[in-house]
Motif scaffolding. Structure first.
Motif, PDB file in Angstrom:
ATOM      1  N   ARG A 285       4.584  -0.925  -7.049  1.00 43.79           N
ATOM      2  CA  ARG A 285       5.299  -0.206  -8.114  1.00 43.79           C
ATOM      3  C   ARG A 285       4.332   0.385  -9.134  1.00 43.79           C
ATOM      4  O   ARG A 285       4.557   1.481  -9.644  1.00 43.79           O
ATOM      5  CB  ARG A 285       6.297  -1.141  -8.786  1.00 43.79           C
ATOM      6  N   SER A 286       3.257  -0.331  -9.427  1.00 41.77           N
ATOM      7  CA  SER A 286       2.307   0.128 -10.450  1.00 41.77           C
ATOM      8  C   SER A 286       1.600   1.411 -10.036  1.00 41.77           C
ATOM      9  O   SER A 286       1.247   2.225 -10.888  1.00 41.77           O
ATOM     10  CB  SER A 286       1.269  -0.970 -10.722  1.00 41.77           C
ATOM     11  N   VAL A 287       1.376   1.585  -8.727  1.00 48.68           N
ATOM     12  CA  VAL A 287       0.649   2.769  -8.281  1.00 48.68           C
ATOM     13  C   VAL A 287       1.568   3.885  -7.807  1.00 48.68           C
ATOM     14  O   VAL A 287       1.092   4.929  -7.355  1.00 48.68           O
ATOM     15  CB  VAL A 287      -0.356   2.407  -7.160  1.00 48.68           C
ATOM     16  N   GLY A 288       2.880   3.681  -7.904  1.00 51.88           N
ATOM     17  CA  GLY A 288       3.799   4.774  -7.632  1.00 51.88           C
ATOM     18  C   GLY A 288       4.591   4.705  -6.349  1.00 51.88           C
ATOM     19  O   GLY A 288       5.366   5.622  -6.052  1.00 51.88           O
ATOM     20  N   PHE A 289       4.432   3.651  -5.554  1.00 55.49           N
ATOM     21  CA  PHE A 289       5.239   3.521  -4.335  1.00 55.49           C
ATOM     22  C   PHE A 289       6.629   2.988  -4.703  1.00 55.49           C
ATOM     23  O   PHE A 289       6.752   1.929  -5.318  1.00 55.49           O
ATOM     24  CB  PHE A 289       4.585   2.565  -3.344  1.00 55.49           C
ATOM     25  N   GLU A 290       7.667   3.703  -4.307  1.00 54.84           N
ATOM     26  CA  GLU A 290       9.020   3.239  -4.571  1.00 54.84           C
ATOM     27  C   GLU A 290       9.378   2.063  -3.670  1.00 54.84           C
ATOM     28  O   GLU A 290      10.159   1.188  -4.062  1.00 54.84           O
ATOM     29  CB  GLU A 290      10.022   4.379  -4.366  1.00 54.84           C
ATOM     30  N   ASP A 291       8.804   2.035  -2.486  1.00 53.39           N
ATOM     31  CA  ASP A 291       9.095   0.971  -1.519  1.00 53.39           C
ATOM     32  C   ASP A 291       7.784   0.240  -1.201  1.00 53.39           C
ATOM     33  O   ASP A 291       6.841   0.848  -0.671  1.00 53.39           O
ATOM     34  CB  ASP A 291       9.678   1.575  -0.238  1.00 53.39           C
ATOM     35  N   PRO A 292       7.687  -1.054  -1.518  1.00 52.89           N
ATOM     36  CA  PRO A 292       6.461  -1.804  -1.236  1.00 52.89           C
ATOM     37  C   PRO A 292       6.076  -1.814   0.240  1.00 52.89           C
ATOM     38  O   PRO A 292       4.910  -2.051   0.573  1.00 52.89           O
ATOM     39  CB  PRO A 292       6.791  -3.221  -1.716  1.00 52.89           C
ATOM     40  N   ARG A 293       7.028  -1.524   1.111  1.00 48.07           N
ATOM     41  CA  ARG A 293       6.706  -1.517   2.536  1.00 48.07           C
ATOM     42  C   ARG A 293       5.683  -0.430   2.871  1.00 48.07           C
ATOM     43  O   ARG A 293       4.906  -0.581   3.823  1.00 48.07           O
ATOM     44  CB  ARG A 293       7.973  -1.334   3.365  1.00 48.07           C
ATOM     45  N   MET A 294       5.704   0.659   2.114  1.00 45.70           N
ATOM     46  CA  MET A 294       4.715   1.716   2.341  1.00 45.70           C
ATOM     47  C   MET A 294       3.307   1.192   2.072  1.00 45.70           C
ATOM     48  O   MET A 294       2.372   1.454   2.838  1.00 45.70           O
ATOM     49  CB  MET A 294       5.008   2.915   1.455  1.00 45.70           C
ATOM     50  N   LEU A 295       3.147   0.445   0.981  1.00 46.48           N
ATOM     51  CA  LEU A 295       1.830  -0.130   0.674  1.00 46.48           C
ATOM     52  C   LEU A 295       1.413  -1.104   1.776  1.00 46.48           C
ATOM     53  O   LEU A 295       0.251  -1.117   2.197  1.00 46.48           O
ATOM     54  CB  LEU A 295       1.862  -0.830  -0.679  1.00 46.48           C
ATOM     55  N   ARG A 296       2.355  -1.907   2.238  1.00 46.76           N
ATOM     56  CA  ARG A 296       2.018  -2.859   3.301  1.00 46.76           C
ATOM     57  C   ARG A 296       1.579  -2.127   4.573  1.00 46.76           C
ATOM     58  O   ARG A 296       0.638  -2.549   5.252  1.00 46.76           O
ATOM     59  CB  ARG A 296       3.217  -3.767   3.590  1.00 46.76           C
ATOM     60  N   ARG A 297       2.243  -1.028   4.895  1.00 43.80           N
ATOM     61  CA  ARG A 297       1.855  -0.259   6.100  1.00 43.80           C
ATOM     62  C   ARG A 297       0.469   0.337   5.939  1.00 43.80           C
ATOM     63  O   ARG A 297      -0.335   0.305   6.878  1.00 43.80           O
ATOM     64  CB  ARG A 297       2.893   0.836   6.359  1.00 43.80           C
ATOM     65  N   LEU A 298       0.170   0.864   4.744  1.00 41.26           N
ATOM     66  CA  LEU A 298      -1.148   1.443   4.507  1.00 41.26           C
ATOM     67  C   LEU A 298      -2.238   0.385   4.562  1.00 41.26           C
ATOM     68  O   LEU A 298      -3.322   0.628   5.105  1.00 41.26           O
ATOM     69  CB  LEU A 298      -1.176   2.149   3.156  1.00 41.26           C
ATOM     70  N   ARG A 299      -1.954  -0.783   4.029  1.00 39.48           N
ATOM     71  CA  ARG A 299      -2.949  -1.858   4.069  1.00 39.48           C
ATOM     72  C   ARG A 299      -3.178  -2.324   5.503  1.00 39.48           C
ATOM     73  O   ARG A 299      -4.311  -2.597   5.911  1.00 39.48           O
ATOM     74  CB  ARG A 299      -2.511  -3.055   3.208  1.00 39.48           C
ATOM     75  N   ALA A 300      -2.119  -2.389   6.280  1.00 39.48           N
ATOM     76  CA  ALA A 300      -2.238  -2.798   7.682  1.00 39.48           C
ATOM     77  C   ALA A 300      -3.020  -1.747   8.476  1.00 39.48           C
ATOM     78  O   ALA A 300      -3.850  -2.084   9.338  1.00 39.48           O
ATOM     79  CB  ALA A 300      -0.869  -3.018   8.293  1.00 39.48           C
ATOM     80  N   ARG A 301      -2.759  -0.472   8.191  1.00 32.87           N
ATOM     81  CA  ARG A 301      -3.470   0.603   8.871  1.00 32.87           C
ATOM     82  C   ARG A 301      -4.952   0.563   8.554  1.00 32.87           C
ATOM     83  O   ARG A 301      -5.812   0.849   9.400  1.00 32.87           O
ATOM     84  CB  ARG A 301      -2.889   1.946   8.449  1.00 32.87           C
ATOM     85  N   LYS A 302      -5.288   0.180   7.301  1.00 33.05           N
ATOM     86  CA  LYS A 302      -6.683   0.116   6.870  1.00 33.05           C
ATOM     87  C   LYS A 302      -7.432  -0.953   7.638  1.00 33.05           C
ATOM     88  O   LYS A 302      -8.599  -0.797   7.992  1.00 33.05           O
ATOM     89  CB  LYS A 302      -6.744  -0.186   5.366  1.00 33.05           C
ATOM     90  N   VAL A 303      -6.746  -2.072   7.910  1.00 29.79           N
ATOM     91  CA  VAL A 303      -7.364  -3.158   8.672  1.00 29.79           C
ATOM     92  C   VAL A 303      -7.552  -2.732  10.130  1.00 29.79           C
ATOM     93  O   VAL A 303      -8.552  -2.968  10.742  1.00 29.79           O
ATOM     94  CB  VAL A 303      -6.506  -4.436   8.585  1.00 29.79           C
TER      95      VAL A 303
END
Length: 303
Positions: A285-303
């Motif tokens: 939420r702090s960085v602008g994602f309305e859905d935390p799942r998007m952040l989780r997908r990006l973090r998983a993709r980074k790994v």
């Protein structure tokens, strides 16, 4: 800061010195009265890159508006650093005690530490020697993975190119951001990075191009990465079509679209927040994602 005094140690890195010196001399070209001088404990100073420098041995008369900069030097560890004499350390202490500002680039923080100027203050240095700086000066609050810090007229930077960021910060503090931007443009430094930017941020990885349209688009995204910025609005701001902006942006950044660049900025900031104790949901939420799942997908993709 009308007089900028650079204290040179044997083995000094040329860019640690030349970057800040260029910033202040460029500001002088634009009418701001800066005088630069170079002081050392020997008349000729060898540099890490093999070019010898000539320096004066006596310290100029410095007042509260003046600045001493200690550029970094080549050494495998801070313990291997060239010796800094008591007279020079006292000059650093005296200048700060009189209300002046002292600054360091890279390993130059060690000289400030030996002078006792880091005790009780936030500081930083090159990431390779941050842990050692903290061990050698346990009263200092070493901040990791930032470009520069400023605490009670003690300003330290991470090293090499970040000395330019430090100098631009000091110019902005004294004369305002417009003057700093003018100097940065003249030096072809398109991004004036803030002190909290990570030492290996996206602004380093994707700013090494000369496309002014893309730089202006990146300026907008950097400033508003946590807010919605439709491609149509971004393209209108920089004066090109959406299709043209996407083509230019992808070519300049090596394959990133504006959206992917914004997501990269958000991901880096979120990782910083998470490393400091924030939950994934709060960071998202702090960085602008309305859905935390998007952040989780990006973090998983980074790994």
């Amino acid at each position: 800061m009308s007089h900028i005094a650079f204290f040179l140690v044997p083995g000094v890195h040329l860019l640690d010195l030349a970057g800040p010196a260029q910033v202040f001399s460029t500001a002088a070209d634009f009418g701001h009265p800066y005088t630069l001088s170079y002081i050392a404990e020997q008349p000729q100073v060898p540099t890490a890159q093999g070019l010898p420098l000539v320096a004066r041995l006596d310290w100029p008369d410095l007042g509260p508006d003046d600045l001493i900069v200690v550029p970094g030097w080549r050494a495998l560890t801070l313990a291997d650093s060239p010796a800094v004499g008591d007279a020079a350390l006292q000059a650093l202490r005296d200048h700060h005690a009189r209300g002046g500002t002292v600054a360091s680039v890279c390993a130059g923080a060690e000289a400030l530490g030996q002078a006792g100027l880091l005790d009780g203050r936030r500081c930083t240095t090159h990431h390779d020697v941050q842990d050692e700086l903290a061990r050698r000066h346990p009263e200092a609050a070493v901040v990791r993975d930032v470009l520069y810090t400023a605490d009670d007229r003690v300003v330290t930077s991470a090293g090499i190119a970040s000395g330019i960021d430090l100098a631009l910060h000091l110019i902005a503090t004294r004369h305002g951001p417009a003057v700093a931007a003018q100097v940065a443009r003249d030096m072809v430094v398109y991004a004036r990075r803030n002190g909290h930017e990570p030492q290996a941020s996206a602004m380093l990885r994707y700013r090494s191009h000369l496309d002014d349209t893309v730089h202006r688009a990146q300026d907008q995204l950097d400033a508003r990465f946590d807010r919605p910025l439709p491609l149509s609005a971004l393209a209108a701001t920089v004066g090109v079509s959406e299709r043209t902006l996407t083509r230019l942006f992808t070519r300049a950044t090596g394959g990133l679209t504006p959206l992917r660049y914004q997501q990269t900025l958000r991901l880096e900031r979120a990782e910083h927040l998470i490393s400091h104790g924030a939950t994934v949901d709060v960071a998202a939420r702090s960085v602008g994602f309305e859905d935390p799942r998007m952040l989780r997908r990006l973090r998983a993709r980074k790994v």
